[in-house]
Design a protein around this motif. Structure first.
Motif, PDB file in Angstrom:
ATOM      1  N   ARG A 106      10.266   7.752  -6.612  1.00  0.00           N
ATOM      2  CA  ARG A 106      10.879   6.522  -7.092  1.00  0.00           C
ATOM      3  C   ARG A 106      11.790   6.021  -5.988  1.00  0.00           C
ATOM      4  NH1 ARG A 106       7.008   7.146  -9.298  1.00  0.00           N
ATOM      5  NH2 ARG A 106       6.641   7.502 -11.505  1.00  0.00           N
TER       6      ARG A 106
ATOM      7  N   CYS B 158      -6.188   5.302   1.645  1.00  0.00           N
ATOM      8  CA  CYS B 158      -5.246   5.899   0.695  1.00  0.00           C
ATOM      9  C   CYS B 158      -5.096   7.409   0.927  1.00  0.00           C
ATOM     10  CB  CYS B 158      -5.696   5.621  -0.732  1.00  0.00           C
ATOM     11  SG  CYS B 158      -4.465   6.081  -1.957  1.00  0.00           S
TER      12      CYS B 158
ATOM     13  N   THR C   8      -1.612   9.124   2.030  1.00  0.00           N
ATOM     14  CA  THR C   8      -0.987  10.158   1.192  1.00  0.00           C
ATOM     15  C   THR C   8      -0.679  11.403   2.022  1.00  0.00           C
ATOM     16  OG1 THR C   8      -2.147   9.354  -0.770  1.00  0.00           O
ATOM     17  CG2 THR C   8      -1.285  11.591  -0.868  1.00  0.00           C
TER      18      THR C   8
ATOM     19  N   ARG D 119       0.834  -1.215   0.000  1.00  0.00           N
ATOM     20  CA  ARG D 119       0.000   0.000   0.000  1.00  0.00           C
ATOM     21  C   ARG D 119       0.860   1.253   0.000  1.00  0.00           C
ATOM     22  NH1 ARG D 119      -3.753  -2.075   4.859  1.00  0.00           N
ATOM     23  NH2 ARG D 119      -5.161  -3.404   3.673  1.00  0.00           N
TER      24      ARG D 119
ATOM     25  N   LYS E 255       2.572   1.663  -3.431  1.00  0.00           N
ATOM     26  CA  LYS E 255       1.630   2.114  -4.449  1.00  0.00           C
ATOM     27  C   LYS E 255       1.361   3.608  -4.298  1.00  0.00           C
ATOM     28  CE  LYS E 255      -2.992   1.169  -6.218  1.00  0.00           C
ATOM     29  NZ  LYS E 255      -4.204   0.348  -6.088  1.00  0.00           N
ATOM     30  N   CYS E 256       1.185   4.046  -3.075  1.00  0.00           N
ATOM     31  CA  CYS E 256       0.916   5.452  -2.801  1.00  0.00           C
ATOM     32  C   CYS E 256       2.126   6.322  -3.171  1.00  0.00           C
ATOM     33  CB  CYS E 256       0.557   5.599  -1.331  1.00  0.00           C
ATOM     34  SG  CYS E 256      -0.222   7.154  -0.926  1.00  0.00           S
TER      35      CYS E 256
ATOM     36  N   HIS F 279       4.476   5.688  -5.313  1.00  0.00           N
ATOM     37  CA  HIS F 279       4.629   5.707  -6.764  1.00  0.00           C
ATOM     38  C   HIS F 279       3.629   6.665  -7.399  1.00  0.00           C
ATOM     39  CE1 HIS F 279       5.032   4.185 -10.890  1.00  0.00           C
ATOM     40  NE2 HIS F 279       6.238   3.817 -10.486  1.00  0.00           N
ATOM     41  N   ALA F 280       2.394   6.642  -6.909  1.00  0.00           N
ATOM     42  CA  ALA F 280       1.367   7.556  -7.431  1.00  0.00           C
ATOM     43  C   ALA F 280       1.719   9.012  -7.154  1.00  0.00           C
ATOM     44  CB  ALA F 280       0.011   7.207  -6.816  1.00  0.00           C
ATOM     45  N   MET F 281       2.443   9.251  -6.066  1.00  0.00           N
ATOM     46  CA  MET F 281       2.863  10.610  -5.719  1.00  0.00           C
ATOM     47  C   MET F 281       4.082  11.050  -6.525  1.00  0.00           C
ATOM     48  SD  MET F 281       2.441  10.276  -1.587  1.00  0.00           S
ATOM     49  CE  MET F 281       3.124  11.880  -1.176  1.00  0.00           C
ATOM     50  N   GLY F 282       4.654  10.140  -7.308  1.00  0.00           N
ATOM     51  CA  GLY F 282       5.785  10.475  -8.161  1.00  0.00           C
ATOM     52  C   GLY F 282       7.147  10.149  -7.582  1.00  0.00           C
TER      53      GLY F 282
END
Length: 138
Positions: free
Chosen positions: A38, A123, A127, A27, A30-31, A33-36
């Protein structure tokens, strides 16, 4: 328990507990990665083998289970009734190891972030938490 040790069914259950790629860890990944962000995973050259490493930001993230790492004040940090002395010693070792690893990483110039299992449920909340503890992306 013929040998006086652990019940075979308990041993089977404990063998199934994973140390890597747990649901809370996935989790968080995934979060992130979605926030940009790496990142690298499970860098064995760092103290405690952090779950997630953001080298660009010199930040290590540990995603800790509330039960195993004794999240203070969390309802998931229960203690088993059977073999209580064993469990208390085990939990104390886990907490001491976590603290030692955090100090070692900080001494090497790393920022150390601990995300608790119970904090990974939503989520949006996750975040918001990550934004508050991580450096801004550049």
């Amino acid at each position: 328990m013929p040998d006086g040790g652990t019940d075979p069914s308990r041993s089977h259950i404990m063998a199934a507990v994973r140390g890597k790629n747990t649901t809370p860890e996935l989790r968080v990944r995934k979060c992130l990665h979605a926030m940009g962000y790496r990142f690298r995973l499970h860098r064995r050259d760092l103290a405690g083998t952090p779950d997630i490493v953001l080298p660009r930001y010199r930040t290590c993230i540990f995603v800790n289970g509330c039960f195993w790492h004794r999240h203070p004040g969390c309802k998931r940090a229960t203690s088993p009734k059977r073999n209580a002395e064993f469990w208390e010693a085990k939990f104390a070792r886990n907490v001491a190891r976590d603290e030692a690893n955090g100090h070692a990483l900080t001494a090497e110039g790393w920022n150390v972030v601990t995300i608790w299992e119970c904090e990974t449920v939503g989520c949006e909340g996750l975040t918001k938490l990550l934004r508050s503890v991580l450096p801004r992306r550049s």
